[in-house]
Scaffold this active site. Structure first.
Site, PDB file in Angstrom:
ATOM      1  N   CYS A 112       0.762  -1.471   0.043  1.00 38.59           N
ATOM      2  CA  CYS A 112       0.063  -0.071   0.156  1.00 38.59           C
ATOM      3  C   CYS A 112       0.838   1.252   0.025  1.00 38.59           C
ATOM      4  CB  CYS A 112      -0.813   0.041   1.111  1.00 38.59           C
ATOM      5  SG  CYS A 112      -2.278   1.275   1.228  1.00 38.59           S
ATOM      6  N   LEU A 113       1.187   1.800  -1.089  1.00 40.38           N
ATOM      7  CA  LEU A 113       1.978   2.887  -1.319  1.00 40.38           C
ATOM      8  C   LEU A 113       1.247   3.839  -2.474  1.00 40.38           C
ATOM      9  CD1 LEU A 113       4.763   4.246  -0.692  1.00 40.38           C
ATOM     10  CD2 LEU A 113       5.647   2.825  -2.420  1.00 40.38           C
TER      11      LEU A 113
END
EC number: 2.3.2.34
Length: 184
Positions: A112-113
């Site tokens: 999750c970036l």
């Protein structure tokens, strides 16, 4: 006149032979050209190494991030970065190859970036991806997690979170999950 035609046919045959090898080779795609440019301008910090052995055959590179500070210091984390034909219009696909305890990386290696999702723009490059991954290890984000359990622990009890990180980096189990030893 006959000799002139023979000479003309011979020249055409030679020209066709000269073009045949060039036609057999596939031209680099725009994505491949962009990846080559990204690699040429890439400035890696000492905590990151790059392996390009699969670049030609699979459009994939491997990164190894070894943070020197923060709760993940002392670990060595491997990532695959796959560049699809739509790169740089779409971001590369990045996966963590180790099972780790991190709020922004799930046990399947998904990350999750924001720069790999909605904040991606074609002006971004591999350097942006590397810096984003480094930042995740220096400043994990508990407010946008993939691993909610790790995020909740980080936000509620930072000391326990750090203890869990250090324990899981040596391998073993936590809450029924098996982790990879990333200390070697």
């Amino acid at each position: 006149m006959l000799k002139l035609r023979q000479l003309q046919k011979e020249k055409q045959r030679q020209a066709a032979q000269a073009q045949a090898p060039a036609q057999g080779r596939s031209a680099a795609s725009p994505a491949q050209l962009r990846v080559e440019k990204d690699l040429a301008t890439l400035e890696l910090p000492t905590t990151v190494t790059l392996d390009t052995k699969c670049l030609g055959s699979e459009n994939k590179v491997y990164l190894r991030i070894s943070p020197e500070e923060g709760v993940y210091r002392g670990g060595h984390f491997r990532f695959s970065v796959v560049f699809r034909d739509t790169y740089p219009i779409e971001p590369p696909t990045v996966k963590c190859l180790n099972t780790i305890y991190h709020p922004n990386i799930d046990y399947s290696g998904n990350i999750c970036l924001n720069v790999l999702r909605e904040d991606w723009s074609p002006v971004m490059d591999l350097q942006t991806v590397v810096l984003g991954l480094l930042f995740l290890f220096l400043e994990p984000n508990g407010s946008d997690p993939l691993n909610r359990q790790a995020a909740d622990t980080m936000l509620r009890d930072p000391y326990r979170f750090e203890t869990n990180v250090q324990a899981t980096m040596m391998g073993g189990h936590l809450d029924g999950q098996v982790f990879d030893n990333v200390r070697h």
